[in-house]
Design a protein around this motif. Sequence first.
Motif, mmCIF file in Angstrom:
data_model
loop_
_atom_site.group_PDB
_atom_site.id
_atom_site.type_symbol
_atom_site.label_atom_id
_atom_site.label_comp_id
_atom_site.label_asym_id
_atom_site.label_seq_id
_atom_site.Cartn_x
_atom_site.Cartn_y
_atom_site.Cartn_z
ATOM 1 N N ASN A 53 4.400 -3.523 -3.367
ATOM 2 C CA ASN A 53 5.235 -4.639 -3.808
ATOM 3 C C ASN A 53 5.020 -4.880 -5.295
ATOM 4 O OD1 ASN A 53 6.392 -7.568 -3.748
ATOM 5 N ND2 ASN A 53 6.808 -6.702 -1.741
ATOM 6 N N GLY A 54 5.701 -5.883 -5.871
ATOM 7 C CA GLY A 54 5.608 -6.061 -7.327
ATOM 8 C C GLY A 54 6.131 -4.789 -7.993
ATOM 9 N N MET A 55 5.409 -4.295 -8.986
ATOM 10 C CA MET A 55 5.843 -3.063 -9.662
ATOM 11 C C MET A 55 5.828 -1.882 -8.705
ATOM 12 S SD MET A 55 7.127 -2.264 -12.490
ATOM 13 C CE MET A 55 7.773 -0.672 -13.000
ATOM 14 N N GLY A 56 5.015 -1.974 -7.653
ATOM 15 C CA GLY A 56 4.974 -0.914 -6.647
ATOM 16 C C GLY A 56 6.329 -0.699 -5.998
ATOM 17 N N TRP A 57 7.062 -1.785 -5.797
ATOM 18 C CA TRP A 57 8.405 -1.656 -5.211
ATOM 19 C C TRP A 57 9.343 -0.947 -6.187
ATOM 20 C CZ3 TRP A 57 11.679 -0.706 -1.769
ATOM 21 C CH2 TRP A 57 13.034 -0.975 -1.962
ATOM 22 N N ALA A 58 9.271 -1.345 -7.472
ATOM 23 C CA ALA A 58 10.110 -0.680 -8.488
ATOM 24 C C ALA A 58 9.792 0.823 -8.514
ATOM 25 C CB ALA A 58 9.870 -1.293 -9.864
ATOM 26 N N ASP A 59 8.509 1.147 -8.429
ATOM 27 C CA ASP A 59 8.113 2.556 -8.492
ATOM 28 C C ASP A 59 8.550 3.325 -7.247
ATOM 29 O OD1 ASP A 59 6.944 2.327 -10.993
ATOM 30 O OD2 ASP A 59 4.946 1.897 -10.205
ATOM 31 N N LEU A 60 8.272 2.762 -6.079
ATOM 32 C CA LEU A 60 8.589 3.562 -4.876
ATOM 33 C C LEU A 60 10.094 3.646 -4.643
ATOM 34 C CD1 LEU A 60 9.283 2.313 -1.759
ATOM 35 C CD2 LEU A 60 7.034 1.309 -2.098
ATOM 36 N N SER A 61 10.842 2.578 -4.982
ATOM 37 C CA SER A 61 12.297 2.661 -4.784
ATOM 38 C C SER A 61 12.907 3.646 -5.788
ATOM 39 C CB SER A 61 12.954 1.288 -4.901
ATOM 40 O OG SER A 61 12.638 0.682 -6.126
ATOM 41 N N SER A 62 12.348 3.714 -6.978
ATOM 42 C CA SER A 62 12.890 4.644 -7.983
ATOM 43 C C SER A 62 12.517 6.086 -7.652
ATOM 44 C CB SER A 62 12.362 4.279 -9.375
ATOM 45 O OG SER A 62 12.721 2.962 -9.698
ATOM 46 N N VAL A 63 11.268 6.315 -7.258
ATOM 47 C CA VAL A 63 10.869 7.670 -6.840
ATOM 48 C C VAL A 63 11.639 8.053 -5.573
ATOM 49 C CG1 VAL A 63 8.936 9.014 -5.874
ATOM 50 C CG2 VAL A 63 8.594 7.650 -7.952
ATOM 51 N N GLY A 64 11.765 7.065 -4.653
ATOM 52 C CA GLY A 64 12.420 7.342 -3.368
ATOM 53 C C GLY A 64 13.916 7.578 -3.488
ATOM 54 N N SER A 65 14.517 7.250 -4.630
ATOM 55 C CA SER A 65 15.952 7.510 -4.808
ATOM 56 C C SER A 65 16.203 8.966 -5.211
ATOM 57 C CB SER A 65 16.539 6.571 -5.871
ATOM 58 O OG SER A 65 16.034 6.883 -7.159
ATOM 59 N N HIS A 66 15.135 9.746 -5.379
ATOM 60 C CA HIS A 66 15.287 11.183 -5.649
ATOM 61 C C HIS A 66 15.538 11.892 -4.313
ATOM 62 C CE1 HIS A 66 14.413 15.282 -6.784
ATOM 63 N NE2 HIS A 66 14.261 14.927 -8.051
ATOM 64 N N ALA A 67 16.535 12.741 -4.288
ATOM 65 C CA ALA A 67 16.957 13.371 -3.023
ATOM 66 C C ALA A 67 15.850 14.217 -2.393
ATOM 67 C CB ALA A 67 18.194 14.234 -3.278
ATOM 68 N N SER A 68 14.892 14.707 -3.152
ATOM 69 C CA SER A 68 13.862 15.596 -2.603
ATOM 70 C C SER A 68 12.633 14.856 -2.083
ATOM 71 C CB SER A 68 13.399 16.587 -3.684
ATOM 72 O OG SER A 68 14.471 17.393 -4.090
ATOM 73 N N VAL A 69 12.609 13.516 -2.230
ATOM 74 C CA VAL A 69 11.400 12.773 -1.861
ATOM 75 C C VAL A 69 11.462 12.268 -0.419
ATOM 76 C CG1 VAL A 69 10.147 10.601 -2.287
ATOM 77 C CG2 VAL A 69 10.739 12.116 -4.203
ATOM 78 N N ARG A 70 10.354 12.481 0.307
ATOM 79 C CA ARG A 70 10.192 11.838 1.621
ATOM 80 C C ARG A 70 8.848 11.121 1.624
ATOM 81 N NH1 ARG A 70 8.522 13.066 6.843
ATOM 82 N NH2 ARG A 70 8.206 15.287 6.587
ATOM 83 N N PHE A 71 8.864 9.821 1.981
ATOM 84 C CA PHE A 71 7.600 9.078 2.018
ATOM 85 C C PHE A 71 6.852 9.384 3.308
ATOM 86 C CE2 PHE A 71 9.849 6.304 -1.080
ATOM 87 C CZ PHE A 71 8.939 6.458 -2.117
ATOM 88 N N VAL A 72 5.535 9.596 3.170
ATOM 89 C CA VAL A 72 4.712 9.892 4.350
ATOM 90 C C VAL A 72 3.655 8.815 4.581
ATOM 91 C CG1 VAL A 72 5.073 12.387 4.295
ATOM 92 C CG2 VAL A 72 3.218 11.387 2.924
ATOM 93 N N GLY A 73 3.483 7.881 3.637
ATOM 94 C CA GLY A 73 2.513 6.809 3.836
ATOM 95 C C GLY A 73 2.734 5.684 2.843
ATOM 96 N N PHE A 74 2.607 4.438 3.336
ATOM 97 C CA PHE A 74 2.625 3.256 2.466
ATOM 98 C C PHE A 74 1.274 2.558 2.613
ATOM 99 C CE2 PHE A 74 7.506 2.486 2.929
ATOM 100 C CZ PHE A 74 7.747 3.388 1.891
ATOM 101 N N CYS A 75 0.670 2.172 1.501
ATOM 102 C CA CYS A 75 -0.634 1.503 1.545
ATOM 103 C C CYS A 75 -0.568 0.188 0.777
ATOM 104 C CB CYS A 75 -1.693 2.428 0.936
ATOM 105 S SG CYS A 75 -3.320 1.685 0.794
ATOM 106 N N ASP A 76 -1.002 -0.895 1.406
ATOM 107 C CA ASP A 76 -1.116 -2.180 0.701
ATOM 108 C C ASP A 76 -2.189 -3.012 1.396
ATOM 109 O OD1 ASP A 76 1.090 -3.644 -1.437
ATOM 110 O OD2 ASP A 76 -0.488 -4.887 -0.528
ATOM 111 N N ILE A 77 -2.947 -3.753 0.617
ATOM 112 C CA ILE A 77 -4.024 -4.597 1.171
ATOM 113 C C ILE A 77 -3.483 -5.904 1.751
ATOM 114 C CG2 ILE A 77 -5.829 -3.629 -0.325
ATOM 115 C CD1 ILE A 77 -4.285 -7.028 -1.046
ATOM 116 N N ASP A 78 -2.175 -6.140 1.547
ATOM 117 C CA ASP A 78 -1.556 -7.387 2.023
ATOM 118 C C ASP A 78 -0.432 -7.023 2.997
ATOM 119 O OD1 ASP A 78 -0.198 -9.765 2.384
ATOM 120 O OD2 ASP A 78 -0.284 -10.351 0.268
ATOM 121 N N ALA A 79 -0.660 -7.314 4.287
ATOM 122 C CA ALA A 79 0.284 -6.897 5.333
ATOM 123 C C ALA A 79 1.672 -7.482 5.110
ATOM 124 C CB ALA A 79 -0.261 -7.303 6.697
#
Length: 445
Positions: A46-72
């Motif tokens: 979340n925070g900048m993490g959301w900006a980063d993962l949504s931007s990386v995840g908008s690349h057609a070759s990316v598949r997420f295999v794990g999300f990690c955060d200390i706050d559920a």
Amino acid sequence: MTQAGLPRRQFLTQSAIAASAMFAMPSIVRAATLQKELHVAAIGVNGMGWADLSSVGSHASVRFVGFCDIDAARFVTADAAFAGVPHFADYRQLLADLGDKVDAVIVSTPDHMHAPIAMAAMKLGKHVYCQKPLTHTVWESRQMRLMAEQKKLTTQMGNQIHSNAEYRLGVKLIQDGAIGKVREVHSWVGVQGRQYCNRTDRPADAPVPEGVDWNLWLGAAPERPFATGVYHPFKWRDWQDFGSGALGDFGCHILDPVFTALEIRSPISIEAQNDGTTSEVWPGPETVTFEFPGTKHTVGSTLKIIWRDGGLKPPAELAQLPDGAELPGAGSLFIGEGGTMVLPHVARPLLYPQSKFANFAMPDVQGRNHWHDWVDAVIAGQKTTDGFEYAGPLSETVQLGNIAARLPGTKLEWNADSMEIKGHDDAAAMLTKNYRSGFEVEAVG
Ligand SMILES: NC(=O)c1ccc[n+]([C@@H]2O[C@H](COP(=O)([O-])OP(=O)(O)OC[C@H]3O[C@@H](n4cnc5c(N)ncnc54)[C@H](O)[C@@H]3O)[C@@H](O)[C@H]2O)c1
């Protein structure tokens, strides 16, 4: 399996071995490799993490295999966009459990945990996109650079404006000699080092909210009790144990085009002036003067870069602005032999005096997608323009400024090769820090 019929791990290992050779391959061969799928884990979602993962995840070759955060509670946005990705609270568990299923990792946690997480990932051969400032200490920045180099990984720091058209145009103008060789640079930002909680003492403890793992949030930092609204989320920036002050927050953005344009790497001296500080929080308004060896883009044997924050700005007359014009709220002023360039944070560069540049034809420079450039480079086994070989020295410089900020009025002499601050034991001790057990950063052998 990969398209080439190799097990995924074997394919990526062979890609890594071939990486250095691929830097020299013709573009047609590299283009073919861009079709592969990249398995990414995001740490801090979340925070900048959301900006980063949504931007990386908008690349057609990316598949997420794990999300990690200390706050559920902070997985919600990421889950809504990328359903079904397994959750972890502890990055060490994620790396252990997912193993070879992860090719690359995004690190978007508070500053004090960048190095413990990124170094653990790189040790396992994962490519890394890591937020700015790259690390919390000078020593960590050096280890990150060495580890990325040793493991031949594709890395990128998350100062995404590096790839914007405005900063790329500013770099081109300086390198094309639009204002001649550069004599001096002033950089500034309006925010100050302790403005989010506006306090200098530790608050009383409070109950940890349900779903927050405070021990994991503290990670490498010394233990202290949770308090509401002063650390997690976002407000950790004010505190020396977790954040890096205004210079750490904005230096890797605003000094980045200065580093790229002038091809500077390590300062030889650093001196700060401020209102004094405690051992807990960063100072208020400050001026930090860095001296660098000159380069082919600068005048003389040394170059001064003067950083200001907290509302301090360089004298406007230095910029040769037209009547009524003002310096922007944040940015850099390059003073050249044949004019000045103001590069606002973030807007197109301006050349002065106006009379000289009235008919100047601005070159056409396009922006790039910082996150996609990293993904493409990982898949192709190439380098980025903002990898740790570049971002390491930039972040070392920023954190050297933060050592000077804790010793205002003292000129520190820095030897980047030997990593020594001459004759100042207190300053030298601040090059690194102690780590809580289980979150150490190992030196690169
Ligand atoms: N590039 C930019 O423009 C930009 C902008 C903002 C922040 N940042 C950087 O991004 C980083 C995060 O800043 P932020 O403002 O998003 O902070 P934040 O505290 O708002 O968010 C951090 C996220 O990471 C999670 N987190 C914290 N510790 C963790 C850990 N040990 N493991 C896993 N998850 C953890 C938090 O729960 C939260 O979801 C900082 O380094 C900051 O400097 C960069």
